[in-house]
Design an enzyme around this catalytic site. Structure first.
Site, PDB file in Angstrom:
ATOM      1  N   LYS A   1      38.422  38.038  43.480  1.00 16.84           N
ATOM      2  CA  LYS A   1      38.157  37.147  44.610  1.00 16.84           C
ATOM      3  C   LYS A   1      36.668  36.814  44.753  1.00 16.84           C
ATOM      4  O   LYS A   1      36.288  35.650  44.876  1.00 16.84           O
ATOM      5  CB  LYS A   1      38.668  37.821  45.889  1.00 16.84           C
ATOM      6  CG  LYS A   1      38.189  37.216  47.170  1.00 16.84           C
ATOM      7  CD  LYS A   1      38.764  37.975  48.350  1.00 16.84           C
ATOM      8  CE  LYS A   1      38.163  39.353  48.528  1.00 16.84           C
ATOM      9  NZ  LYS A   1      36.914  39.347  49.309  1.00 16.84           N
TER      10      LYS A   1
ATOM     11  N   ARG B   1      44.796  51.545  49.696  1.00 17.75           N
ATOM     12  CA  ARG B   1      44.034  50.349  50.079  1.00 17.75           C
ATOM     13  C   ARG B   1      44.867  49.081  49.920  1.00 17.75           C
ATOM     14  O   ARG B   1      44.811  48.177  50.743  1.00 17.75           O
ATOM     15  CB  ARG B   1      42.755  50.224  49.247  1.00 17.75           C
ATOM     16  CG  ARG B   1      41.665  51.194  49.644  1.00 17.75           C
ATOM     17  CD  ARG B   1      40.299  50.701  49.182  1.00 17.75           C
ATOM     18  NE  ARG B   1      40.196  50.508  47.744  1.00 17.75           N
ATOM     19  CZ  ARG B   1      39.935  51.467  46.874  1.00 17.75           C
ATOM     20  NH1 ARG B   1      39.771  52.695  47.286  1.00 17.75           N
ATOM     21  NH2 ARG B   1      39.846  51.203  45.586  1.00 17.75           N
TER      22      ARG B   1
END
Ligand SMILES: [Zn+2]
Length: 229
Positions: free
Chosen positions: A17, A173
């Site tokens: 990202k 996560r």
């Protein structure tokens, strides 16, 4: 030239990202605004919200939504973002933040929300295969180890796996990310702003898909009557 984009980029850890966000920003000549950088800058410039955020970070606490949004609002009010646009990276994280951002920007204020989509098992492989030099922080991967027996090519330091990169930690996560981001994706989908990009493959290919996806959504919105521009 497609200048003046207002975008945000979403994606799991390990989806690439950040890399894509930087490239899109550079391509369009707009600032890349990442949450981490933004908070550091706001704290050192001693802006009202920056100072508040710093208090929470110093105590190791999560910065509350209203302060996060305040820091973002301060940053988006700067000339470069107002005149040229921006690529947001790491914000919003929650639905509440996304709604606030829409209020802040007004209708037509965001061109697209780009989701760099990489299947969990690939992200797991990317991160859990990562190894880091204890001395200089250089990163390697089990698929591409140092030349000599897990000793750093640069300085001979030992190359190890960080606790954060162990599968249990990553899975935790990723689960949290999924919980937070699911509602975000639905939110942007409903607004007709979601661009889902296949994030598997090399950087250039993925970048090409991002540009195509953003362009498609912008054209659709330009021709749609509800897109108040
Ligand atoms: Zn090293």
């Amino acid at each position: 030239m497609s200048s003046g984009v207002r975008l945000l980029v979403l994606g799991k850890q390990g989806a690439g990202k950040g890399t894509q966000a930087v490239r899109i920003a550079r391509h369009n000549g707009v600032p890349h605004i990442s949450t981490g950088d933004m908070f550091r800058a706001a704290a050192s410039a001693r802006t009202p919200f920056g100072l508040k955020a710093k208090e929470f970070m110093k105590r190791g606490e999560l910065v509350p939504d209203d302060i996060v949004i305040g820091v973002v609002a301060e940053r988006l009010a700067k000339d470069d973002a107002v005149n040229d646009g921006f690529v947001l990276d790491g914000f919003p994280r929650t639905r509440v933040q996304a709604e606030e951002l829409q209020r802040l920007l007004g209708p037509g204020g965001l061109d697209a929300a780009v989701d760099i989509d990489v299947p969990t098992e690939i992200v797991l492989h990317r991160i859990s295969g990562r190894r880091v030099c204890r001395t200089c922080g250089a990163t390697y991967h089990v698929d591409k180890p140092p030349k000599v027996d897990w000793l750093c090519d640069r300085d001979g330091g030992s190359v190890v796996q960080r606790d954060d990169d162990k599968p249990e930690a990553i899975e935790r996560r990723l689960e949290l990310y999924e919980q937070e981001t699911g509602p975000l994706l639905e939110f942007y989908e409903a607004l007709g702003l979601l661009v889902t990009v296949d994030g598997v493959g090399d950087l250039e290919d993925v970048f090409g898909r991002v540009l195509d996806g953003v362009e498609t959504v912008r054209q659709l919105r330009r021709s749609a009557p509800q897109a108040q521009r």
